[in-house]
Write a protein that holds these residues in place. Structure first.
Motif, PDB file in Angstrom:
ATOM      1  N   ASN A  83       0.854  -1.190   0.000  1.00 26.55           N
ATOM      2  CA  ASN A  83       0.000   0.000   0.000  1.00 26.55           C
ATOM      3  C   ASN A  83       0.890   1.241   0.000  1.00 26.55           C
ATOM      4  OD1 ASN A  83      -1.542   2.274   1.161  1.00 26.55           O
ATOM      5  ND2 ASN A  83      -3.176   0.768   1.402  1.00 26.55           N
ATOM      6  N   GLU A  85       0.228   4.504   0.062  1.00 32.54           N
ATOM      7  CA  GLU A  85      -0.086   5.543   1.044  1.00 32.54           C
ATOM      8  C   GLU A  85       0.367   5.139   2.441  1.00 32.54           C
ATOM      9  OE1 GLU A  85      -3.731   8.425  -0.232  1.00 32.54           O
ATOM     10  OE2 GLU A  85      -4.252   6.575   0.826  1.00 32.54           O
ATOM     11  N   ALA A  89       2.684   6.965   5.182  1.00 36.04           N
ATOM     12  CA  ALA A  89       2.080   7.394   6.446  1.00 36.04           C
ATOM     13  C   ALA A  89       2.799   6.829   7.668  1.00 36.04           C
ATOM     14  CB  ALA A  89       0.605   6.988   6.477  1.00 36.04           C
ATOM     15  N   LYS A 128       1.285  18.064  -2.545  1.00 39.52           N
ATOM     16  CA  LYS A 128      -0.079  17.527  -2.501  1.00 39.52           C
ATOM     17  C   LYS A 128      -0.133  16.269  -1.642  1.00 39.52           C
ATOM     18  CE  LYS A 128      -1.750  19.330  -6.940  1.00 39.52           C
ATOM     19  NZ  LYS A 128      -2.315  18.973  -8.282  1.00 39.52           N
ATOM     20  N   GLN A 131      -0.032  17.277   1.991  1.00 35.13           N
ATOM     21  CA  GLN A 131      -1.348  17.756   2.426  1.00 35.13           C
ATOM     22  C   GLN A 131      -2.320  16.600   2.581  1.00 35.13           C
ATOM     23  OE1 GLN A 131      -2.083  20.990   3.347  1.00 35.13           O
ATOM     24  NE2 GLN A 131      -3.922  19.973   4.144  1.00 35.13           N
ATOM     25  N   SER A 132      -2.225  15.639   1.669  1.00 38.44           N
ATOM     26  CA  SER A 132      -3.093  14.460   1.743  1.00 38.44           C
ATOM     27  C   SER A 132      -2.850  13.678   3.032  1.00 38.44           C
ATOM     28  CB  SER A 132      -2.853  13.557   0.532  1.00 38.44           C
ATOM     29  OG  SER A 132      -3.587  12.365   0.633  1.00 38.44           O
ATOM     30  N   MET A 133      -1.592  13.561   3.431  1.00 39.29           N
ATOM     31  CA  MET A 133      -1.265  12.870   4.681  1.00 39.29           C
ATOM     32  C   MET A 133      -1.880  13.598   5.877  1.00 39.29           C
ATOM     33  SD  MET A 133       0.601  10.079   4.265  1.00 39.29           S
ATOM     34  CE  MET A 133      -0.383   9.675   2.824  1.00 39.29           C
ATOM     35  N   ASP A 135      -4.575  15.539   5.756  1.00 42.02           N
ATOM     36  CA  ASP A 135      -6.037  15.443   5.679  1.00 42.02           C
ATOM     37  C   ASP A 135      -6.544  14.057   6.060  1.00 42.02           C
ATOM     38  OD1 ASP A 135      -6.047  18.056   4.819  1.00 42.02           O
ATOM     39  OD2 ASP A 135      -6.194  17.544   2.688  1.00 42.02           O
ATOM     40  N   LYS A 136      -5.891  13.022   5.559  1.00 37.11           N
ATOM     41  CA  LYS A 136      -6.387  11.658   5.755  1.00 37.11           C
ATOM     42  C   LYS A 136      -5.929  11.031   7.068  1.00 37.11           C
ATOM     43  CE  LYS A 136      -6.742  10.457   0.832  1.00 37.11           C
ATOM     44  NZ  LYS A 136      -6.306   9.498  -0.221  1.00 37.11           N
ATOM     45  N   SER A 137      -4.695  11.341   7.471  1.00 30.45           N
ATOM     46  CA  SER A 137      -4.127  10.664   8.633  1.00 30.45           C
ATOM     47  C   SER A 137      -3.880  11.589   9.815  1.00 30.45           C
ATOM     48  CB  SER A 137      -2.792  10.000   8.248  1.00 30.45           C
ATOM     49  OG  SER A 137      -2.944   9.163   7.125  1.00 30.45           O
TER      50      SER A 137
END
Length: 319
Positions: A83, A85, A89, A128, A131-133, A135-137
């Motif tokens: 995985n 992501e 993470a 990006k 930022q995704s990390m 937002d999601k984690s």
């Protein structure tokens, strides 16, 4: 938690079973540096001797290690193959904690260094994703710190700084310096040494008075975690490495990776049974040999945890 081991035996006259009486040693270092210490899973389990010897020599060199509180597994081999992501993470959470400490990270394990460094590079190259990390984690990391392997941090002190702590030169000891894959590759991420002809570990061994041998397998793969799923591959690869080290005149192999050490040390019986070739070659962590040269109390170097007994070899150092 800061762990600076200074047993009574290190503060005064002591005795090492391999070196005899030791001179009085000092704990004062050359540079007062502090790092966020990421031991990873191996150094708290199968590679405790690497952790203990790391703590001991860093105390001698004046490198302060503050373990990252509530650190988690970096994902090692499995996460980035399963995985993408998650593979970012997991190590990024540790980096965020180190950043909150205001400290650069040092990781003794080559696999941990590789995953931490890869995650750091991934988000620095891709805002990006960073930022995704978040937002999601919920992982907020700004990329303001650096990730270093322990080998890089120590070699960066310079030859004279290391030589200043040598109390017993490792004269007569011929070592094959084995870097493996993960400290050096991919070069654009690792940013450490020459990926084709690394010399940092060789230079440290020379500083200690040992004689690094010239051999072509210093960055060959040992099979890493295939030891569990494809042991026959690891037996073949470790045979090639051990055989080349022996033919190159080495008495032992020194490494900076728990996976490499475990395969080369623990698989020797299987290798010898399959190929009918006797090696009996000790596989050291570089911190263990630094400890011997520094006159560190033997109890903090963990030689009793090695599968191949190093007593005979170490007893001959300097003779």
């Amino acid at each position: 938690m800061v762990f600076i081991p200074l047993p009574v035996e290190r503060l005064g006259e002591g005795t090492c079973p391999y070196l005899g009486p030791l001179p009085i040693g000092g704990g004062g270092g050359v540079n007062n540096m502090k790092y966020a210490y990421y031991p990873g899973c191996s150094l708290h389990s199968t590679a405790k001797e690497y952790d203990a010897s790391t703590q001991a020599i860093c105390a001698e060199l004046g490198m302060e290690l503050e373990e990252i509180e509530d650190w988690n597994c970096c994902g090692a081999t499995s996460a980035h193959s399963m995985n993408k992501e998650l593979s970012v993470a997991l190590p990024l959470r540790n980096l965020a904690k180190a950043e909150a400490m205001g400290l650069d990270v040092v990781a003794p394990c080559a696999a941990c260094f590789n995953r931490l460094k890869s995650a750091d590079a991934a988000v620095k190259d891709n805002p990006k994703l960073m930022q995704s990390m978040a937002d999601k984690s919920g992982i907020k990391y700004n990329g303001s710190i650096q990730v270093r392997s322990l080998l890089s941090a120590i070699s960066g002190l310079g030859d004279e700084a290391i030589k200043a702590h040598v109390k017993r030169e490792l004269s007569g000891l011929k070592v094959a310096c084995y870097y493996g894959c993960l400290l050096l590759r991919p070069p654009k991420v690792a940013h450490f040494d020459d990926a084709e002809n690394p010399m940092s570990l060789d230079n440290i061994m020379t500083d200690l008075g040992a004689q690094p041998v010239d051999w072509p397998h210093k960055h060959e793969c040992c099979g890493a975690s295939l030891s569990l799923s494809k042991p026959e591959i690891v037996v073949k690869l470790t045979h090639d490495i051990l055989s080349m080290a022996k033919r190159s005149g080495a008495d032992c192999i020194v490494t900076a990776c728990p996976l490499c050490q475990a395969n080369l040390d623990g698989r020797q019986t299987d290798v010898e049974a399959k190929y009918g070739e006797k090696f009996d070659m000790p596989i050291f962590y570089f911190t263990q040999l630094m400890g011997v040269a520094f006159g560190t109390w033997d109890g903090h170097l963990g030689f009793n945890k090695l599968m191949v007994n190093p007593d005979r070899l170490l007893a001959g150092i300097g003779k």
